[in-house]
Write an enzyme that holds these catalytic residues in place. Structure first.
Site, short mmCIF file in Angstrom:
data_model
loop_
_atom_site.label_atom_id
_atom_site.label_comp_id
_atom_site.label_asym_id
_atom_site.label_seq_id
_atom_site.Cartn_x
_atom_site.Cartn_y
_atom_site.Cartn_z
N LYS A 259 0.84 -1.20 0.00
CA LYS A 259 0.00 0.00 0.00
C LYS A 259 0.87 1.24 0.00
O LYS A 259 0.74 2.13 -0.82
CB LYS A 259 -0.94 0.00 1.20
CG LYS A 259 -1.78 1.26 1.31
CD LYS A 259 -2.62 1.34 2.56
CE LYS A 259 -3.27 2.71 2.66
NZ LYS A 259 -4.02 2.91 3.91
N GLU B 223 10.93 -4.80 3.46
CA GLU B 223 10.96 -6.22 3.09
C GLU B 223 10.45 -6.43 1.67
O GLU B 223 11.07 -7.15 0.87
CB GLU B 223 10.07 -7.03 4.06
CG GLU B 223 10.56 -7.04 5.51
CD GLU B 223 9.93 -5.96 6.37
OE1 GLU B 223 9.80 -6.17 7.58
OE2 GLU B 223 9.55 -4.90 5.81
N GLY C 37 -4.32 -1.43 5.50
CA GLY C 37 -3.63 -2.64 5.04
C GLY C 37 -4.29 -3.91 5.51
O GLY C 37 -4.56 -4.83 4.74
N ARG C 38 -4.62 -3.97 6.77
CA ARG C 38 -5.19 -5.19 7.35
C ARG C 38 -6.66 -5.36 6.97
O ARG C 38 -7.31 -6.32 7.38
CB ARG C 38 -5.00 -5.20 8.87
CG ARG C 38 -5.53 -3.96 9.57
CD ARG C 38 -5.11 -3.92 11.03
NE ARG C 38 -5.53 -2.69 11.65
CZ ARG C 38 -4.81 -1.56 11.62
NH1 ARG C 38 -3.66 -1.51 10.95
NH2 ARG C 38 -5.26 -0.45 12.22
N GLU D 282 -3.42 -5.28 15.59
CA GLU D 282 -2.93 -4.02 15.02
C GLU D 282 -4.02 -2.95 15.06
O GLU D 282 -3.75 -1.76 15.00
CB GLU D 282 -2.45 -4.23 13.57
CG GLU D 282 -1.43 -3.19 13.13
CD GLU D 282 -0.86 -3.47 11.74
OE1 GLU D 282 0.32 -3.84 11.65
OE2 GLU D 282 -1.62 -3.33 10.75
N HIS E 282 -3.60 -31.09 21.08
CA HIS E 282 -2.44 -31.89 21.50
C HIS E 282 -1.23 -31.00 21.75
O HIS E 282 -0.11 -31.46 21.76
CB HIS E 282 -2.16 -32.96 20.45
CG HIS E 282 -3.38 -33.78 20.15
ND1 HIS E 282 -3.77 -34.86 20.91
CD2 HIS E 282 -4.35 -33.62 19.21
CE1 HIS E 282 -4.91 -35.34 20.44
NE2 HIS E 282 -5.29 -34.61 19.41
N LYS F 198 10.92 0.31 12.87
CA LYS F 198 11.42 0.45 11.49
C LYS F 198 12.54 1.49 11.45
O LYS F 198 13.59 1.28 10.83
CB LYS F 198 10.28 0.85 10.56
CG LYS F 198 9.18 -0.19 10.40
CD LYS F 198 8.04 0.31 9.50
CE LYS F 198 6.88 -0.68 9.46
NZ LYS F 198 5.73 -0.17 8.64
#
Ligand SMILES: O=P(O)(O)OC[C@H]1O[C@](O)(CO)[C@@H](O)[C@@H]1O
Length: 544
Positions: free
Chosen positions: A205, A211, A266-267, A352, A383, A510
């Site tokens: 975005k 990254e 974004g999310r 977030e 488990h 960042k």
């Protein structure tokens, strides 16, 4: 006025004290209609929320709390484009992306719906061009693989929804997802690819994420190192971003960049062009069904009375546990292998959004806000960490999610899956008393041994869970399920008075990360750097 000053909040505090002596086991024993009153359905989803430590009074007060927080008005503000993301002066309109109505929606006086429809058309055209083979590589070969590079909301939605809808894949393209800057991942993915038949899709975005940019640079170098000419970049690289100029400056061909709006978080962006990898996997028609499922949940959220409103109910139950039952976390347990990534998706969505500590006016909250979200697919979790959910000393409200039918169903397997799902909710609710544990112990033990062992086996029960079921996880149902959690998070953000749509807390790491990178590359430490960070950098540099 703080939400804690409202009458419903104060009433809930009083009810919480009273409720401490009530065990759900007894509530079910004395109230056979409990499940009828505490179950609701909409958009193909059925929620049984009767295994919660609530009474009718508590439920009524939670609804009153939502009214006192004016959830209805805040909801309208969101759907009609008010800049409710006030710290970024932005509207929040992921709902517009799945709106197939004809009414205009205005942002800063401009109807955004024509652009929304145009973007959907671009997603459709891009998908069909690749599926039909019309879009070819620079050597004239059909594109067979797409490497989708993105992180956070530009990765989790596309990857996890594509995974969840595996039975709907069109098998026209293989879509591979890369997020982490750890070079191992991009190297592994590219090592299996043929540059002539691979398209790299960069999703960011902001177009500012380290990254994603580094992974795309690595993919570009891999592509050009294969002997491909620079001119071929346009056929093999595309981007999705709200920062189109930056994408073009980065080297993307302008007609290979699909834009997105800044009023999409974004999310919350899988419904936008960020969802293109999903369409590439399942086809545009199925992608549209995903949008339509979410649209149906939007309409339910906007119209259903709060007491019958699935997102409001889940949101308010979360508030009950977080603010009146000292729960720190919430666990998601999808009993469906294809939904195994869903907890990770909701982790970003919820944490977030509501991992915040300030009200809109900036004042610090004096109550709990967003919970820790975790989870894994059922029955695997049984488990591993379910032991703590059953016998630990902390309340962990749980959402069990189960499709009643699955594609290519093996009835034996599926009956076992369902039995474990429902059995877990029952065990959490019912527990096992000391007397029940002791009565089962073998005769040969002494009374002291029996008392000791029985004590270890006691299951307190009274552990809350919701069970969400649906016929099958088709694209429509998945869309509704995701929108359900989006609006649950919205309701909680309104109750807590936080801005659920910014994420300032991610920035410092960042900035400092870039200072560390500079120090790693140059050997010159930032003057404000602490001795621990300096020592770690030295250790890393020495090891290279
Ligand atoms: O799509 P972008 O701008 O690359 O951001 C990726 C992710 O990074 C974040 O900004 C967090 O760092 C998320 O909110 C976002 O989903």
């Amino acid at each position: 006025m703080s939400i804690t000053q409202t009458q419903p909040w104060q009433n809930l505090q009083a009810l919480a004290t009273k409720q401490a002596d009530v065990h759900m086991r007894d509530a079910f024993a004395t109230d056979p209609d409990r499940v009828k009153r505490f179950s609701q359905s909409a958009c193909g989803l059925h929620i049984d929320f009767s295994k919660n430590t609530i009474s009718d009074d508590i439920f009524a007060e939670l609804i009153a709390l939502a009214e006192s927080a004016d959830v209805a008005q805040k909801r309208t503000d969101m759907f009609t484009g008010s800049p409710i993301n006030h710290t970024e002066q932005r509207a929040v309109l992921h709902t517009a992306l799945r709106n197939f109505g004809t009414d205009p929606i205005y942002v800063n006086g401009k109807d955004i719906m024509p652009d929304v429809q145009a973007t959907r058309a671009k997603i459709k055209a891009f998908t069909e061009a690749l599926h039909s083979g019309e879009h070819k590589g620079y050597t004239g070969k059909t594109i067979t693989d797409v490497v989708s590079i993105g992180i956070g909301g530009s990765f989790l939605g596309p990857k996890i929804m594509s995974e969840a809808l595996l039975p709907y894949h069109q098998h026209k393209l293989n879509v591979h997802f890369v997020a982490n800057v750890d070079g191992c991942h991009i190297q592994d993915v590219l090592a299996q690819r043929d540059p002539e038949t691979t398209l790299v899709l960069m999703s960011s975005k902001s177009f500012g994420t380290q990254e994603t940019k580094q992974n795309t640079l690595t993919a570009k170098a891999w592509f050009l190192a294969s002997g491909a000419p620079q001119s071929a970049i346009a056929d093999h690289f595309a981007a999705i971003s709200s920062n189109v100029p930056a994408a073009v400056e980065f080297g993307m061909s302008p007609d290979r960049v699909i834009g997105m709006e800044d009023w999409v978080g974004g999310r919350y962006s899988l419904w936008s062009a960020i969802g293109l990898p999903i369409a590439l996997a399942i086809g545009y028609a199925n992608f549209e069904q995903l949008l339509k499922g979410a649209e149906a949940m939007d309409q339910h959220f906007q119209t259903a009375p709060l007491a019958e409103n699935l997102p409001a109910i889940l949101g308010l139950l979360g508030v009950w546990y977080r603010n009146f039952q000292d729960a720190q976390s919430h666990v998601l347990l999808p009993y469906y292998h294809y939904l195994r990534g869903f907890p990770a998706y909701v982790q970003q969505l919820d944490m977030e959004s509501n991992g915040k500590r300030n009200q809109h006016d900036g004042t610090a909250v004096d109550y709990a806000t967003g919970p820790i979200i975790f989870g894994s697919e059922g029955t695997n979790g049984q488990h591993s960490f379910h032991q703590l959910i059953h016998q630990g000393d902390t309340i962990i409200p749980a959402d069990f999610i189960l499709p009643l039918n699955v594609p290519n169903q093996d009835n034996t397997h599926h009956a076992m899956l369902a039995s474990n799902c429902f059995g877990q909710t029952q065990a959490l609710m019912q527990g096992k008393t000391f007397a029940e544990c002791r009565a089962e112990l073998p005769e040969g033990l002494s009374d002291v041994e029996k008392d000791t062992l029985a004590a270890h086996k006691v299951m307190p029960g009274n552990k809350p869970s919701n069970t969400i079921t649906f016929q099958t996880l088709d694209p429509f149902t998945l869309g509704a399920l995701v929108a359900l959690y989006e609006h649950k998070v919205f309701v909680q953000g309104v109750i807590w008075g936080v801005n659920s749509f910014d994420q300032w807390g991610v920035e410092l790491g960042k900035v400092l990360g870039n200072q560390v990178l500079d120090a790693i590359e140059t050997g010159t430490m930032h003057p404000a750097m602490d001795s621990s960070t300096q020592a770690l950098i030295e250790q890393f540099r020495t090891a290279q």
